[in-house]
Design a protein around this motif. Structure first.
Motif, PDB file in Angstrom:
ATOM      1  N   SER A 140       0.857  -1.193   0.000  1.00  0.00           N
ATOM      2  CA  SER A 140       0.000   0.000   0.000  1.00  0.00           C
ATOM      3  C   SER A 140       0.889   1.238   0.000  1.00  0.00           C
ATOM      4  N   LEU A 141       0.322   2.361  -0.353  1.00  0.00           N
ATOM      5  CA  LEU A 141       1.055   3.629  -0.332  1.00  0.00           C
ATOM      6  C   LEU A 141       1.551   3.931   1.084  1.00  0.00           C
ATOM      7  N   ALA A 142       0.706   3.648   2.081  1.00  0.00           N
ATOM      8  CA  ALA A 142       1.092   3.878   3.483  1.00  0.00           C
ATOM      9  C   ALA A 142       2.296   3.014   3.857  1.00  0.00           C
ATOM     10  N   GLN A 143       2.300   1.757   3.450  1.00  0.00           N
ATOM     11  CA  GLN A 143       3.432   0.885   3.763  1.00  0.00           C
ATOM     12  C   GLN A 143       4.714   1.403   3.123  1.00  0.00           C
ATOM     13  N   LYS A 144       4.624   1.847   1.876  1.00  0.00           N
ATOM     14  CA  LYS A 144       5.809   2.368   1.183  1.00  0.00           C
ATOM     15  C   LYS A 144       6.359   3.601   1.907  1.00  0.00           C
ATOM     16  N   LYS A 145       5.471   4.488   2.335  1.00  0.00           N
ATOM     17  CA  LYS A 145       5.910   5.688   3.053  1.00  0.00           C
ATOM     18  C   LYS A 145       6.488   5.332   4.424  1.00  0.00           C
ATOM     19  N   ASN A 146       5.852   4.392   5.117  1.00  0.00           N
ATOM     20  CA  ASN A 146       6.273   4.037   6.464  1.00  0.00           C
ATOM     21  C   ASN A 146       7.632   3.341   6.505  1.00  0.00           C
ATOM     22  N   LEU A 147       8.037   2.749   5.416  1.00  0.00           N
ATOM     23  CA  LEU A 147       9.342   2.090   5.374  1.00  0.00           C
ATOM     24  C   LEU A 147      10.484   3.073   5.598  1.00  0.00           C
ATOM     25  N   ASN A 148      10.309   4.303   5.176  1.00  0.00           N
ATOM     26  CA  ASN A 148      11.389   5.283   5.293  1.00  0.00           C
ATOM     27  C   ASN A 148      11.669   5.721   6.722  1.00  0.00           C
ATOM     28  N   TYR A 149      10.654   5.938   7.549  1.00  0.00           N
ATOM     29  CA  TYR A 149      10.892   6.479   8.877  1.00  0.00           C
ATOM     30  C   TYR A 149      10.036   5.844   9.966  1.00  0.00           C
ATOM     31  N   ARG A 150       8.747   5.760   9.738  1.00  0.00           N
ATOM     32  CA  ARG A 150       7.827   5.451  10.831  1.00  0.00           C
ATOM     33  C   ARG A 150       7.980   4.056  11.396  1.00  0.00           C
ATOM     34  N   TYR A 151       8.242   3.046  10.555  1.00  0.00           N
ATOM     35  CA  TYR A 151       8.408   1.699  11.100  1.00  0.00           C
ATOM     36  C   TYR A 151       9.579   1.666  12.073  1.00  0.00           C
ATOM     37  N   GLN A 152      10.674   2.316  11.730  1.00  0.00           N
ATOM     38  CA  GLN A 152      11.863   2.338  12.588  1.00  0.00           C
ATOM     39  C   GLN A 152      11.563   3.020  13.928  1.00  0.00           C
ATOM     40  N   MET A 153      10.768   4.075  13.902  1.00  0.00           N
ATOM     41  CA  MET A 153      10.449   4.806  15.129  1.00  0.00           C
ATOM     42  C   MET A 153       9.668   3.948  16.119  1.00  0.00           C
ATOM     43  N   GLY A 154       8.935   2.965  15.636  1.00  0.00           N
ATOM     44  CA  GLY A 154       8.105   2.152  16.519  1.00  0.00           C
ATOM     45  C   GLY A 154       8.746   0.848  16.947  1.00  0.00           C
ATOM     46  N   CYS A 155      10.034   0.665  16.707  1.00  0.00           N
ATOM     47  CA  CYS A 155      10.670  -0.621  17.012  1.00  0.00           C
ATOM     48  C   CYS A 155      10.789  -0.918  18.504  1.00  0.00           C
ATOM     49  N   ASP A 156      10.615   0.075  19.363  1.00  0.00           N
ATOM     50  CA  ASP A 156      10.651  -0.186  20.803  1.00  0.00           C
ATOM     51  C   ASP A 156       9.308  -0.702  21.315  1.00  0.00           C
ATOM     52  N   CYS A 157       8.308  -0.697  20.470  1.00  0.00           N
ATOM     53  CA  CYS A 157       6.959  -1.099  20.845  1.00  0.00           C
ATOM     54  C   CYS A 157       6.756  -2.590  20.570  1.00  0.00           C
ATOM     55  N   THR A 158       5.942  -3.252  21.378  1.00  0.00           N
ATOM     56  CA  THR A 158       5.593  -4.641  21.118  1.00  0.00           C
ATOM     57  C   THR A 158       4.387  -4.639  20.192  1.00  0.00           C
ATOM     58  N   VAL A 159       4.624  -4.960  18.937  1.00  0.00           N
ATOM     59  CA  VAL A 159       3.569  -4.858  17.941  1.00  0.00           C
ATOM     60  C   VAL A 159       2.766  -6.141  17.819  1.00  0.00           C
ATOM     61  N   ARG A 160       3.389  -7.302  18.054  1.00  0.00           N
ATOM     62  CA  ARG A 160       2.739  -8.584  17.777  1.00  0.00           C
ATOM     63  C   ARG A 160       1.375  -8.698  18.434  1.00  0.00           C
ATOM     64  N   SER A 161       1.330  -8.514  19.753  1.00  0.00           N
ATOM     65  CA  SER A 161       0.052  -8.689  20.436  1.00  0.00           C
ATOM     66  C   SER A 161      -0.949  -7.636  19.988  1.00  0.00           C
ATOM     67  N   LEU A 162      -0.470  -6.440  19.708  1.00  0.00           N
ATOM     68  CA  LEU A 162      -1.374  -5.391  19.258  1.00  0.00           C
ATOM     69  C   LEU A 162      -1.914  -5.685  17.862  1.00  0.00           C
ATOM     70  N   PHE A 163      -1.079  -6.271  16.994  1.00  0.00           N
ATOM     71  CA  PHE A 163      -1.534  -6.572  15.637  1.00  0.00           C
ATOM     72  C   PHE A 163      -2.618  -7.639  15.653  1.00  0.00           C
ATOM     73  N   ILE A 164      -2.424  -8.672  16.453  1.00  0.00           N
ATOM     74  CA  ILE A 164      -3.443  -9.719  16.562  1.00  0.00           C
ATOM     75  C   ILE A 164      -4.707  -9.124  17.172  1.00  0.00           C
ATOM     76  N   PHE A 165      -4.528  -8.241  18.181  1.00  0.00           N
ATOM     77  CA  PHE A 165      -5.654  -7.546  18.801  1.00  0.00           C
ATOM     78  C   PHE A 165      -6.390  -6.719  17.755  1.00  0.00           C
ATOM     79  N   LEU A 166      -5.630  -6.061  16.850  1.00  0.00           N
ATOM     80  CA  LEU A 166      -6.224  -5.268  15.772  1.00  0.00           C
ATOM     81  C   LEU A 166      -7.106  -6.134  14.891  1.00  0.00           C
ATOM     82  N   LYS A 167      -6.618  -7.325  14.548  1.00  0.00           N
ATOM     83  CA  LYS A 167      -7.392  -8.214  13.677  1.00  0.00           C
ATOM     84  C   LYS A 167      -8.664  -8.707  14.363  1.00  0.00           C
ATOM     85  N   LEU A 168      -8.587  -8.945  15.678  1.00  0.00           N
ATOM     86  CA  LEU A 168      -9.744  -9.483  16.397  1.00  0.00           C
ATOM     87  C   LEU A 168     -10.732  -8.401  16.826  1.00  0.00           C
TER      88      LEU A 168
END
Length: 187
Positions: A140-168
């Motif tokens: 997606s356009l958002a994924q392409k943009k997020n690769l440059n900066y935003r994904y790196q900024m969130g690396c201190d966060c635990t995303v796994r449980s939140l992502f599964i929570f997002l899906k449910l």
């Protein structure tokens, strides 16, 4: 009669699930569901590249077909992560068999890919089915943009449980997200 039939079906399903859990068959490559940001954070290398060639190689000390690897020759377009580890990447490696998490990519030099992976001790880049590997045009356009900066900024966060929570529970997740409990980037 309808409630009794539903109970019978539910009981049969429960028995089948229990038998399936107890059955220890052959296990192949198994990957956990992960948010693209989690893939980014857990990878040592994240690049955009074209595959310009492929060849099957074997370790010099092994004749086992299970140790054969596909060596993909790549044309590096952009490096999003891994500058500190490598300056240039010419090849990426993956097991020949998908049961060992090997990846089959189009080597015609026509498709651009987002490739994430890790490095072996000798400086070779390894990719597999559990890594974030996607044709660039499928992002997606958002994924392409997020690769440059935003994904790196969130690396201190635990995303796994939140992502599964997002899906449910997407509505509850978005309330938490808006409260900035975690710097998770939307997919």
């Amino acid at each position: 009669m309808g409630a009794r039939l539903a109970e019978c079906v539910a009981l049969r399903l429960l028995i089948l699930l229990a038998l399936g859990v107890m059955e220890r068959g052959a296990e192949g490559c198994t990957c956990q569901l992960a948010h693209p940001q989690e893939h980014f954070c857990q990878s040592e290398i994240v690049i955009r590249a074209k595959i310009s060639g492929e060849k099957i190689i074997s370790p010099s000390n092994s004749s086992s077909p299970y140790q054969k690897m596909i060596q993909y020759e790549i044309k590096l377009i952009k490096m999003f992560k891994g500058f500190d580890r490598l300056k240039d990447i010419q090849y990426v490696y993956t097991p020949v068999f998908s049961s060992l998490c090997g990846v089959k990519l189009d080597a015609s030099n026509k498709v651009q890919y987002l490739l994430s992976g890790n490095m072996w001790s000798e400086g070779k880049v390894s990719i597999g089915l559990c890594d974030f590997i996607e044709p660039w045009d499928n992002l997606s356009l958002a994924q392409k943009k997020n690769l440059n900066y935003r994904y790196q900024m969130g690396c201190d966060c635990t995303v796994r449980s939140l992502f599964i929570f997002l899906k449910l529970f997407p509505h509850i997740f978005m309330k938490l997200y808006k409260k900035k409990l975690c710097n998770v980037v939307e997919v």
